[in-house]
Design a protein around this motif. Structure first.
Motif, mmCIF file in Angstrom:
data_model
loop_
_atom_site.group_PDB
_atom_site.id
_atom_site.type_symbol
_atom_site.label_atom_id
_atom_site.label_comp_id
_atom_site.label_asym_id
_atom_site.label_seq_id
_atom_site.Cartn_x
_atom_site.Cartn_y
_atom_site.Cartn_z
ATOM 1 N N CYS A 181 0.829 -1.220 0.000
ATOM 2 C CA CYS A 181 0.000 0.000 0.000
ATOM 3 C C CYS A 181 0.860 1.265 0.000
ATOM 4 C CB CYS A 181 -0.917 -0.009 1.231
ATOM 5 S SG CYS A 181 -1.898 1.490 1.374
ATOM 6 N N LYS A 182 0.403 2.239 -0.775
ATOM 7 C CA LYS A 182 1.132 3.513 -0.865
ATOM 8 C C LYS A 182 0.673 4.499 0.208
ATOM 9 C CE LYS A 182 3.519 2.549 -4.575
ATOM 10 N NZ LYS A 182 4.753 1.833 -4.264
ATOM 11 N N ASN A 183 -0.444 4.231 0.842
ATOM 12 C CA ASN A 183 -0.982 5.186 1.836
ATOM 13 C C ASN A 183 -1.304 4.500 3.155
ATOM 14 O OD1 ASN A 183 -1.125 7.319 -0.138
ATOM 15 N ND2 ASN A 183 -2.908 6.261 -0.973
ATOM 16 N N CYS A 192 -4.672 1.320 3.012
ATOM 17 C CA CYS A 192 -5.763 2.279 2.784
ATOM 18 C C CYS A 192 -6.970 1.597 2.135
ATOM 19 C CB CYS A 192 -5.276 3.449 1.927
ATOM 20 S SG CYS A 192 -5.015 3.035 0.192
ATOM 21 N N GLY A 193 -6.730 0.511 1.389
ATOM 22 C CA GLY A 193 -7.836 -0.193 0.727
ATOM 23 C C GLY A 193 -8.301 0.483 -0.551
ATOM 24 N N GLU A 194 -7.677 1.596 -0.914
ATOM 25 C CA GLU A 194 -8.178 2.359 -2.065
ATOM 26 C C GLU A 194 -7.147 2.642 -3.142
ATOM 27 O OE1 GLU A 194 -9.753 5.807 -0.178
ATOM 28 O OE2 GLU A 194 -11.447 4.689 0.659
ATOM 29 N N CYS A 195 -5.860 2.631 -2.789
ATOM 30 C CA CYS A 195 -4.839 3.002 -3.785
ATOM 31 C C CYS A 195 -4.744 1.894 -4.846
ATOM 32 C CB CYS A 195 -3.502 3.262 -3.103
ATOM 33 S SG CYS A 195 -2.720 1.776 -2.457
ATOM 34 N N CYS A 235 -3.443 -1.417 -3.456
ATOM 35 C CA CYS A 235 -4.450 -2.135 -2.649
ATOM 36 C C CYS A 235 -5.475 -2.816 -3.559
ATOM 37 C CB CYS A 235 -5.174 -1.167 -1.718
ATOM 38 S SG CYS A 235 -4.249 -0.781 -0.226
HETATM 39 ZN ZN LIG Z 1 -3.435 1.380 -0.301
#
Ligand SMILES: [Zn+2]
Length: 339
Positions: free
Chosen positions: A52-54, A61-64, A67
């Protein structure tokens, strides 16, 4: 899969997060799970956290994009190996693997055999599979970061396959990690086993089992019926039907079952919430229930699932606290009616 999707094994989650945060990441982790007991979700949440980048607050983050790729099991630098029949390689079944694991990360060995259509056959991880791993690791990572190999059931490797794999485990390259998930650590080749960090995944409690596999509960049909009636009564604004449903919940034969129903309803409402948010692929809805859930998501007010989940949570706690069940469940249905 995020760590927050996993409700148990808190200490293990902390340890996995600590490895990534501190940069002290072992080259190979062997997760010992009971069949269907959560080793795969933990390994996937770990990978998602690693890539994950965030990252924030000990979770991905579950969104990048990273992820998303891990969640869909399509990250180009993550390879999946699992036992298959005969001379086939796991890569031939990658679609079946993705479909099963995204639908049910808490799957059992028999679920995988069924998904691959190899029930009753001897699944193995062959030497060709080990050689394929070695070849793929000679190439650099497509996205320049970690390269990962998740091996489900390393105990299904024969001696040759284990020997071939051992070469990389003995001299691991930088930024390569192996995650192995075993049901029987004593059956994993000693040479492999000794090079892994062994972690024990604590088996699911009855409550958690109900959350991840509600359909396996003996009360599943009965719970579905009550929940379906409840949703219809809410949609039709039918207070007298709702009062009757409250009485049915109070009449469940034990406090344990009443609590389980509250958990079941909470999980069902979470699925409706995800559908309403356009995140149906995270909801893991059994095929035969899809129509009911999509209709409920369309008909119920947007705020209903979130508020109702908190009422069911509260009811589950109060059931354990020994309050009068009839009063508790009639209060619950009143609260649901006025959402
Ligand atoms: Zn992420």
């Amino acid at each position: 899969m995020r760590f927050s999707d996993i409700k148990e094994n808190e200490n293990l989650v902390k340890a996995l997060v600590g490895m990534v945060d501190s940069g002290r990441i072992p080259h190979a982790i062997l997760f010992h799970e009971n069949d269907g007991g959560g080793g795969v979700p933990l390994a996937l949440a770990f990978l998602q956290y690693l890539y994950c980048k965030n990252r924030a607050d000990g979770d991905s983050c579950g969104e990048c994009p990273e992820c998303n790729k891990i969640r869909k099991l399509i990250h180009p630098d993550v390879r999946f190996i699992f036992p298959v029949a005969g001379k086939d390689l796991a890569s031939k079944y990658v679609e079946e693997w993705r479909e099963l694991v995204t639908r049910d990360p808490w799957f059992r060995e028999s679920d995988l055999d069924a998904a691959l259509g190899i029930e009753g056959k001897q699944g193995i991880i062959s030497v060709a599979e080990s050689r394929g791993i070695i070849d793929s690791l000679l190439l650099s990572a497509v996205q320049g970061g970690w390269r990962s190999v998740l091996i489900y059931l390393p105990e299904k490797m024969n001696q040759q396959a284990a020997n071939a794999l051992l070469k990389i485990l003995e001299e691991p390259s930088e930024s390569t990690i192996f995650l192995l998930i075993t049901h029987s650590p004593e059956s994993v080749m000693k040479t492999i086993y000794s090079r892994c960090l062994l972690v024990r995944v604590i088996p699911l409690s009855e409550e958690e089992e109900l959350r991840v596999h509600p359909e396996k509960s003996p009360d599943y049909e009965a719970f579905c019926d009550i929940f379906h009636d409840l949703v219809v009564a809410i949609e039709e604004r039918n207070l007298s039907a709702l009062i009757e449903i409250g009485e049915t919940m109070a009449a469940l034969p034990s406090r344990e079952k009443q609590k389980n129903f509250c958990r079941f309803a909470g999980e069902a409402l979470r699925r409706i919430f995800l559908l309403q948010q356009g995140l149906g692929d995270l909801a893991r809805i059994p095929e035969e229930e899809k129509l009911f859930y999509s209709e409920s998501a369309a008909k119920l007010p947007k705020k209903f699932p979130r508020v109702a989940i908190s009422h069911f949570d509260r009811a589950a706690k109060l059931v354990s606290a020994n309050v009068n069940q009839k009063i508790l469940f009639s209060d619950l249905t009143n609260r649901l009616f006025i959402i």
